[in-house]
Design an enzyme around this catalytic site. Structure first.
Site, PDB file in Angstrom:
ATOM      1  N   ARG A  54       0.825  -1.227   0.000  1.00  0.00           N
ATOM      2  CA  ARG A  54       0.000   0.000   0.000  1.00  0.00           C
ATOM      3  C   ARG A  54       0.852   1.268   0.000  1.00  0.00           C
ATOM      4  O   ARG A  54       0.346   2.374  -0.179  1.00  0.00           O
ATOM      5  CB  ARG A  54      -0.978  -0.015   1.189  1.00  0.00           C
ATOM      6  CG  ARG A  54      -1.972   1.138   1.192  1.00  0.00           C
ATOM      7  CD  ARG A  54      -3.067   0.979   2.239  1.00  0.00           C
ATOM      8  NE  ARG A  54      -2.542   0.611   3.538  1.00  0.00           N
ATOM      9  CZ  ARG A  54      -1.930   1.437   4.395  1.00  0.00           C
ATOM     10  NH1 ARG A  54      -1.782   2.704   4.072  1.00  0.00           N
ATOM     11  NH2 ARG A  54      -1.482   1.018   5.554  1.00  0.00           N
ATOM     12  N   TYR A 113     -13.885  12.341 -19.700  1.00  0.00           N
ATOM     13  CA  TYR A 113     -14.402  10.998 -19.415  1.00  0.00           C
ATOM     14  C   TYR A 113     -15.491  11.132 -18.327  1.00  0.00           C
ATOM     15  O   TYR A 113     -15.287  11.814 -17.314  1.00  0.00           O
ATOM     16  CB  TYR A 113     -13.249  10.099 -18.943  1.00  0.00           C
ATOM     17  CG  TYR A 113     -13.710   8.830 -18.277  1.00  0.00           C
ATOM     18  CD1 TYR A 113     -14.528   7.923 -18.948  1.00  0.00           C
ATOM     19  CD2 TYR A 113     -13.355   8.538 -16.961  1.00  0.00           C
ATOM     20  CE1 TYR A 113     -14.964   6.760 -18.327  1.00  0.00           C
ATOM     21  CE2 TYR A 113     -13.783   7.382 -16.342  1.00  0.00           C
ATOM     22  CZ  TYR A 113     -14.591   6.498 -17.024  1.00  0.00           C
ATOM     23  OH  TYR A 113     -15.037   5.363 -16.407  1.00  0.00           O
ATOM     24  N   ASP A 173      -5.165  13.753 -18.579  1.00  0.00           N
ATOM     25  CA  ASP A 173      -5.474  12.334 -18.765  1.00  0.00           C
ATOM     26  C   ASP A 173      -4.993  11.991 -20.181  1.00  0.00           C
ATOM     27  O   ASP A 173      -5.564  12.433 -21.178  1.00  0.00           O
ATOM     28  CB  ASP A 173      -6.981  12.113 -18.620  1.00  0.00           C
ATOM     29  CG  ASP A 173      -7.362  10.640 -18.719  1.00  0.00           C
ATOM     30  OD1 ASP A 173      -6.625   9.882 -19.375  1.00  0.00           O
ATOM     31  OD2 ASP A 173      -8.409  10.260 -18.165  1.00  0.00           O
ATOM     32  N   LYS A 229      -6.394   0.507 -20.259  1.00  0.00           N
ATOM     33  CA  LYS A 229      -6.608   0.660 -21.705  1.00  0.00           C
ATOM     34  C   LYS A 229      -5.328   0.267 -22.475  1.00  0.00           C
ATOM     35  O   LYS A 229      -4.942  -0.867 -22.444  1.00  0.00           O
ATOM     36  CB  LYS A 229      -7.060   2.086 -22.023  1.00  0.00           C
ATOM     37  CG  LYS A 229      -8.061   2.654 -21.021  1.00  0.00           C
ATOM     38  CD  LYS A 229      -9.364   1.888 -20.956  1.00  0.00           C
ATOM     39  CE  LYS A 229     -10.301   2.579 -19.970  1.00  0.00           C
ATOM     40  NZ  LYS A 229     -11.369   1.757 -19.463  1.00  0.00           N
TER      41      LYS A 229
HETATM   42  N1  PLP Z   1      -9.751   8.018 -18.290  1.00  0.00           N
HETATM   43  C1  PLP Z   1     -10.318   7.661 -19.441  1.00  0.00           C
HETATM   44  C2  PLP Z   1     -10.084   8.488 -20.667  1.00  0.00           C
HETATM   45  C3  PLP Z   1     -11.125   6.510 -19.502  1.00  0.00           C
HETATM   46  O1  PLP Z   1     -11.677   6.166 -20.675  1.00  0.00           O
HETATM   47  C4  PLP Z   1     -11.321   5.750 -18.318  1.00  0.00           C
HETATM   48  C5  PLP Z   1     -12.161   4.537 -18.328  1.00  0.00           C
HETATM   49  O2  PLP Z   1     -12.856   4.245 -19.269  1.00  0.00           O
HETATM   50  C6  PLP Z   1     -10.724   6.178 -17.133  1.00  0.00           C
HETATM   51  C7  PLP Z   1      -9.926   7.309 -17.149  1.00  0.00           C
HETATM   52  C8  PLP Z   1     -10.902   5.423 -15.841  1.00  0.00           C
HETATM   53  O3  PLP Z   1     -10.088   4.298 -15.826  1.00  0.00           O
HETATM   54  P1  PLP Z   1     -10.373   2.972 -14.980  1.00  0.00           P
HETATM   55  O4  PLP Z   1     -11.612   2.353 -15.527  1.00  0.00           O
HETATM   56  O5  PLP Z   1      -9.130   2.156 -15.182  1.00  0.00           O
HETATM   57  O6  PLP Z   1     -10.549   3.392 -13.562  1.00  0.00           O
END
Ligand code: PLP
Length: 378
Positions: free
Chosen positions: A46, A100, A172, A197
């Site tokens: 952790r 997102y 992001d 992803k």
């Molecule tokens: N950022 C983007 C652009 C995403 O498409 C997603 C999930 O679809 C996330 C963050 C969140 O990621 P996680 O599902 O791994 O928590």
């Protein structure tokens, strides 16, 4: 950085030599208890500092041209811990127009409880983002290309704007991947990912990544220690293994997506295609300056009269499924998945109609993908 060194970094960065057995790959250290006397490092899962966590964090940091990295249990753990590390009661966050859905939902639901203020740019322009800045703004948060409409934000311009006012910037970088875009080199402070992803790339793990200057990553790790959200050794190993082929995979995703976007744009039964690699895309010129490839994600809108659900059910190769960034092509309706958290009004304001479909273009032969779409459209 040239593409050769990216390929080499994918394979080698972060990996420690196995002096005991000479193994070529990282060993998996599943322990949750490590010796601590007479050691600088007090390792504990952790605390984000076990051998497998550190190995993969270093690999991603190298790819992002960042000083340090942190591996988390999901993309949302990376996002939430980062924001909470730099924002406290009374502070203000500026969000880019169109993020997102999970990120927007997290901010809307949790920030009011903590007394953190936020506002979102009214459109995708830099002026709209700037208009939201207040004296108490501490962080600007962007996502480019954005989920699901692949909107492009000028990363260097945002970094300049924020730096001039002493504001921290967070991006992001999930849709681009570090192979296509290195925001830290463009002046951004923190670049994070849903490693679920492209970094994972095989639709079989859930993880997140934060990269940036060491002092900033330390600050995030300090907060994340309290909230939890660390990743186990087996998943770290799997992620490290996956990233070895990231540059190769992304090259193929880029090629396939450009070919499919061009094909879809030429069809009379598709109203609009959103792909930053198309000259018709609003953000194409900016994308061309800040991205090395345009990525594997595209969205499109079917002509009126074509039922999006029936279309998805007719596909044979491309699977209608939730996530993205895997080697296999997948497709989803954002209003039922990634943006289901938002109200219909909020979605429409951002241009996400129920007819929009988001396609994560895999690494299959592009002719097969094209044929699948053609047969499903009839
Ligand atoms: N950022 C983007 C652009 C995403 O498409 C997603 C999930 O679809 C996330 C963050 C969140 O990621 P996680 O599902 O791994 O928590």
């Amino acid at each position: 950085m040239n593409s050769t060194s990216m390929h080499t970094q994918c394979v080698h960065s972060g990996q420690e030599a196995d002096l005991l057995h000479g193994e070529t790959v990282s060993a998996i250290y599943p322990g949750s208890s490590y010796a601590y006397l007479d050691r600088d490092l007090k390792a504990y899962p952790r605390y984000f500092n076990t051998p497998n966590q550190r190995a993969v964090a270093q690999k991603v940091a190298a790819l992002e041209a960042a000083e340090a990295g942190l591996i988390t249990s999901s993309g949302m753990a990376a996002i939430s811990n980062t924001l909470l590390a730099f924002l406290k009661q009374g502070d203000h966050l500026v969000m880019q127009y169109g993020l997102y859905g999970g990120t927007t939902h997290f901010i809307q639901e949790h920030f009011p409880r903590q007394g953190i203020h936020f506002s979102q740019a009214k459109d995708g322009s830099l002026a709209a983002l700037e208009a939201e800045i207040r004296p108490e703004t501490k962080v600007i948060y962007i996502e480019t290309p954005s989920n699901p409409l692949l909107a492009i934000t000028d990363v260097a311009a945002v970094a300049r704007l924020a730096k001039a006012q002493g504001i921290l910037t967070v991006i992001d970088n999930t849709f681009a991947s570090p192979i296509n875009q290195q925001p830290i080199s463009l002046g951004i402070d923190i670049s994070l990912h849903s490693a679920t992803k492209y970094l994972g790339g095989h639709s079989d793990l859930c993880a997140g990544v934060v990269t940036g200057r060491a002092e900033l990553v330390q600050q995030i790790a300090g907060v994340a220690k309290g909230y939890g959200g660390s990743l186990n050794a087996q998943s770290c190993y799997l992620l490290e293994r996956s990233i070895k082929t990231l540059a190769l995979r992304v090259k193929q995703h880029n090629q396939n997506a450009l070919a499919l976007a061009t094909y879809l744009e030429g069809r009379h039964d598709i109203i609009q295609v959103y792909y930053p690699g198309l000259p018709s895309h609003q953000g194409h010129e900016t994308a061309a300056t800040q991205m090395k490839g345009f990525g594997g994600m595209l969205s499109f809108e079917l002509a009126a009269g074509i039922d999006p659900i029936a279309f998805q059910k007719k596909l044979r190769l491309i699977q209608a499924s939730m996530s993205l960034g895997g080697v296999e092509s997948t497709l989803c309706s954002p209003h039922l998945t990634s943006h289901a958290y938002l109200s219909p009004e909020e979605r429409l304001k951002e241009g996400i109609s129920d007819g929009v479909l988001r396609l994560s273009v895999g690494i299959e032969a592009v002719g097969d993908l094209q044929a699948d779409i053609a047969q499903a459209l009839g």
